[in-house]
Design a protein around this motif. Structure first.
Motif, PDB file in Angstrom:
ATOM      1  N   CYS A 178       0.828  -1.226   0.000  1.00 20.61           N
ATOM      2  CA  CYS A 178       0.000   0.000   0.000  1.00 20.61           C
ATOM      3  C   CYS A 178       0.849   1.257   0.000  1.00 20.61           C
ATOM      4  CB  CYS A 178      -0.940  -0.019   1.208  1.00 20.61           C
ATOM      5  SG  CYS A 178      -2.026  -1.471   1.252  1.00 20.61           S
ATOM      6  N   ARG A 339      -5.936   7.458  -2.513  1.00 19.75           N
ATOM      7  CA  ARG A 339      -7.128   6.619  -2.484  1.00 19.75           C
ATOM      8  C   ARG A 339      -6.800   5.208  -2.962  1.00 19.75           C
ATOM      9  NH1 ARG A 339     -12.579   7.787  -6.083  1.00 19.75           N
ATOM     10  NH2 ARG A 339     -13.853   6.062  -5.271  1.00 19.75           N
ATOM     11  N   ALA A 340      -5.919   5.097  -3.979  1.00 13.22           N
ATOM     12  CA  ALA A 340      -5.561   3.783  -4.511  1.00 13.22           C
ATOM     13  C   ALA A 340      -4.894   2.912  -3.448  1.00 13.22           C
ATOM     14  CB  ALA A 340      -4.631   3.942  -5.714  1.00 13.22           C
ATOM     15  N   VAL A 342      -5.420   3.026  -0.153  1.00 16.09           N
ATOM     16  CA  VAL A 342      -6.456   2.560   0.766  1.00 16.09           C
ATOM     17  C   VAL A 342      -7.262   1.441   0.130  1.00 16.09           C
ATOM     18  CG1 VAL A 342      -8.449   3.231   2.148  1.00 16.09           C
ATOM     19  CG2 VAL A 342      -6.557   4.840   1.832  1.00 16.09           C
ATOM     20  N   ARG A 343      -7.540   1.549  -1.169  1.00 16.83           N
ATOM     21  CA  ARG A 343      -8.296   0.497  -1.841  1.00 16.83           C
ATOM     22  C   ARG A 343      -7.492  -0.800  -1.903  1.00 16.83           C
ATOM     23  NH1 ARG A 343     -11.737   3.013  -6.951  1.00 16.83           N
ATOM     24  NH2 ARG A 343     -13.377   3.973  -5.654  1.00 16.83           N
ATOM     25  N   ARG A 344      -6.171  -0.690  -2.092  1.00 14.71           N
ATOM     26  CA  ARG A 344      -5.355  -1.892  -2.102  1.00 14.71           C
ATOM     27  C   ARG A 344      -5.420  -2.589  -0.747  1.00 14.71           C
ATOM     28  NH1 ARG A 344      -1.822   1.235  -5.362  1.00 14.71           N
ATOM     29  NH2 ARG A 344      -0.564   1.846  -3.547  1.00 14.71           N
ATOM     30  N   SER A 346      -7.904  -2.394   1.289  1.00 19.33           N
ATOM     31  CA  SER A 346      -9.255  -2.941   1.394  1.00 19.33           C
ATOM     32  C   SER A 346      -9.329  -4.313   0.743  1.00 19.33           C
ATOM     33  CB  SER A 346     -10.252  -1.982   0.744  1.00 19.33           C
ATOM     34  OG  SER A 346     -11.566  -2.479   0.875  1.00 19.33           O
ATOM     35  N   ARG A 347      -8.647  -4.476  -0.409  1.00 18.00           N
ATOM     36  CA  ARG A 347      -8.635  -5.784  -1.064  1.00 18.00           C
ATOM     37  C   ARG A 347      -7.847  -6.800  -0.249  1.00 18.00           C
ATOM     38  NH1 ARG A 347      -8.271  -2.446  -5.791  1.00 18.00           N
ATOM     39  NH2 ARG A 347      -5.995  -2.544  -5.757  1.00 18.00           N
ATOM     40  N   ARG A 401     -15.206   0.984   4.196  1.00 19.28           N
ATOM     41  CA  ARG A 401     -15.214   0.921   2.734  1.00 19.28           C
ATOM     42  C   ARG A 401     -16.045   2.057   2.137  1.00 19.28           C
ATOM     43  NH1 ARG A 401     -13.612  -3.739   0.100  1.00 19.28           N
ATOM     44  NH2 ARG A 401     -15.129  -3.343  -1.552  1.00 19.28           N
ATOM     45  N   THR A 404     -13.977   5.022   2.241  1.00 21.15           N
ATOM     46  CA  THR A 404     -12.934   4.924   1.217  1.00 21.15           C
ATOM     47  C   THR A 404     -13.449   5.378  -0.139  1.00 21.15           C
ATOM     48  OG1 THR A 404     -11.895   3.080   2.400  1.00 21.15           O
ATOM     49  CG2 THR A 404     -11.348   3.326   0.075  1.00 21.15           C
ATOM     50  N   GLN A 405     -14.698   5.037  -0.457  1.00 21.23           N
ATOM     51  CA  GLN A 405     -15.278   5.442  -1.737  1.00 21.23           C
ATOM     52  C   GLN A 405     -15.442   6.952  -1.849  1.00 21.23           C
ATOM     53  OE1 GLN A 405     -18.908   3.212  -1.856  1.00 21.23           O
ATOM     54  NE2 GLN A 405     -17.890   1.242  -2.241  1.00 21.23           N
TER      55      GLN A 405
END
Length: 621
Positions: A178, A339-340, A342-344, A346-347, A401, A404-405
């Motif tokens: 991340c 943001r990318a 945080v999304r990583r 999240s996955r 999540r 995060t969006q």
């Protein structure tokens, strides 16, 4: 709506959370019961054999570790008649046997046994058999009792080791996949320090923990040597060696590799990244295996499959919960995080949850064994609590999540201006200059916090991640307690073995003794009701309820119960009582080696100076 926490309130919140965790972890460590159940003996408990056997053999529900004093056989006068060192029968780790001297006479013999379960927990007990005909015996047997201070320190060390592993592995995964930062580095390095220090402490405490000795024995070199010769000791030593490799990994990960101004090409950086990924995975798997090879997974049903499943479970926990801590540290410092990134994470968290569900279902089936054990055993009830906490954690993650969006990647903002400039020095004294500098730093920090909290998306994400981390810390405590609690399947087998070995009629019921006491101090009068179920030779459940003169349950600082067979001079036999409700204590798997009239000794302490010991009698069938 939850108010935004300020930096000044965070240490207080973390302090209260740590105190709560220590309170939860302390008594939990002391309640760990025997994990290897004694299922049968040869000669059988209480039996009379016509001639002296060549050896005494014990069979357990799972593997045990033996030492030179694991089996002691005492003649009617209390002298030892065993010969040679205890050993496993036919290489089966779930057995123990010791030879007997030739030419021993008739009479009643006492067998005292003490070992360590394959999942690293100490177990002990005693039973009797007779040659020719029963006789009076002067054998004195006292079961080993874990020192309370050692027990508490060992429990805290186990919790610190799990927490350190989670922070170390989770922080490194977050940094590699991340985003890395000074805050993430502090999380990972702090985890390494906690894991290293707790592992070293566990090596020192292990000998005292398994032998029932006090804190002064932690520096006994002979005990440390004995510990390192066992499977749990070898696992702890391997963990220290792996942490040496982890230290090099941390130096590279947070050193030159993360510098953005180095002169390496993209290909060279990619090669280093692959090397770090492979090396880090090997070290992380090795660290997780040090738990799998020495605790529940290494003993019992399908251990060949349970150990790799346990490794996956631990890695999933670390990637999820440790990553949460790293994300919280990053958000709290106000550092910009894309943001990318945080999304990583999240996955990663979603994948970890899937792994935890799959491996957790298998572990639950393996350790619980039946639906009845899920609610009828301590392990099953703790497992239900853990499932509930995971459900709460997943629910909070849903809101994370959503936040995060709502994140947007902004251009790097200008540094906020301080609310006011500090006055110039103008020839002031050094003390005044230092005071002005502190005022300027405080103003700049306050302005930075206002700027950080003005970002609604990141403020909301920070609050939800803080809530996730708090629940995760409690979840880690429950997980630590589970590893120190007898599995439901093993407890069920132990109860079945005790029922099968009982020689008295099935209609015989439990024994109950009411013992009044008066310590002489304030609120020093009351009654202790001691209930022994099924009151037979072998395994029993001991239940003690303390009430005041009005019949209301009361708490006392200390309560101790022991049993002595005065005619045969066996005992006093004690067991650790677990506090389960106000005014109520319980111990399961308490073994009484023979039938007869046993003397019950009750010690009650109601204050620092007020204490009394009372005597009662109980009939054992």
């Amino acid at each position: 709506m939850m108010k935004t926490l300020t930096t000044g309130r965070l240490p207080a919140l973390l302090g209260m959370l740590l105190a709560a965790l220590l309170c939860a972890a302390g008594p939990g460590a002391a309640t760990a019961s025997a994990h290897a159940a004694l299922t049968s003996t040869d000669p059988a408990d209480g039996s009379v054999v016509p001639t002296a056997p060549r050896q005494v053999q014990l069979t357990f529900s799972e593997g045990v570790l033996l030492n030179g004093d694991s089996l002691r056989v005492l003649d009617p006068q209390g002298a030892r008649v065993d010969e040679g060192k205890p050993s496993h029968v036919g290489g089966r780790s779930g057995t123990a046997a010791v030879g007997l001297r030739a030419g021993i006479g008739n009479g009643t013999y006492t067998v005292a046994w003490q070992a360590v379960s394959a999942d690293s927990h100490p177990v002990a007990g005693a039973f009797t058999f007779s040659i020719g005909a029963p006789s009076k015996t002067t054998a004195k047997v006292a079961t080993a009792k874990i020192d309370p201070t050692v027990d508490t320190l060992y429990g805290v060390g186990r919790y610190a080791a799990y927490a350190g592993f989670v922070l170390l592995v989770g922080g490194c995964v977050f940094a590699g996949v991340c985003r890395t930062s000074r805050a993430v580095q502090r999380v990972a390095v702090g985890g390494w320090i906690a894991l290293f220090a707790s592992t070293a402490a566990l090596i020192l405490l292990r000998g005292a923990y398994t032998t029932g000795k006090g804190p002064g024995s932690v520096v006994d070199l002979s005990l440390i040597s004995d510990v390192l010769a066992t499977k749990p000791g070898a696992a702890l030593l391997s963990r220290l060696l792996l942490l040496s490799a982890a230290a090099v990994f941390l130096a590279v990960l947070f050193g030159s590799y993360t510098r953005e101004d180095d002169d390496r090409t993209a290909g060279e950086r990619r090669d280093v990244a692959y090397g770090l990924a492979i090396g880090g995975a090997v070290v992380a798997i090795g660290l997780a295996a040090t738990w799998a090879m020495a605790e529940h997974a290494s003993a019992g049903l399908q251990s060949w499959l349970a150990m790799p499943v346990d490794v996956l479970h631990l890695l999933g926990v670390a990637a999820w919960l440790g990553g949460l801590a790293a994300l919280l540290a990053t958000l709290w410092t106000g550092e910009a995080i894309p943001r990318a990134a945080v999304r990583r994470f999240s996955r990663i968290a979603f994948t970890s949850v899937c792994v935890l569900v799959a491996t957790g279902l298998y572990q639950s089936w393996r350790q619980v064994g039946s639906w009845g054990a899920l609610t009828g055993t301590e392990y099953g009830r703790l497992l239900l609590i853990k499932v509930g906490l995971v459900t709460v954690l997943v629910g909070i993650a849903y809101f994370s999540r959503r936040w995060t969006q709502r994140l947007t990647d902004r251009t790097e903002p200008k540094k906020p201006k301080a609310a006011a400039k500090a006055p110039r020095n103008n020839g002031a004294s050094p003390e005044r200059a230092a005071q002005l500098a502190r005022q300027q730093a405080a103003l700049t920090k306050a302005a930075g916090q206002r700027h950080r909290d003005a970002d609604e998306g990141r403020s909301g994400l920070r609050r939800s991640v803080l809530a996730e981390t708090a629940v995760a810390a409690v979840l880690l405590t429950v997980t630590t307690l589970l590893t120190g609690t007898q599995p439901g399947r093993s407890e069920t087998e132990q109860k079945e073995a005790g029922a099968a070995g009982a020689t008295s009629p099935a209609t015989a019921g439990p024994a109950e003794v009411k013992i009044p006491y008066d310590t002489g101090g304030t609120n020093g009068r009351g009654t202790a009701t001691v209930r022994l179920d099924p009151a037979r030779s072998g395994n029993n459940t001991l239940d003690v309820t303390v009430t005041d003169p009005t019949g209301r349950a009361v708490e006392v600082p200390e309560l101790d119960v022991s049993f002595t067979e005065t005619q045969q001079k066996i005992g006093p036999l004690r067991t650790a009582l677990k506090h389960i409700a106000p005014g109520r204590w319980e111990a399961t798997g308490f073994q009484l080696p023979m039938a007869g009239a046993w003397q019950l000794t009750l010690t009650v302490r109601t204050s620092d100076i007020d204490q009394v010991t009372e005597i009662g009698n109980v009939k054992i069938n």
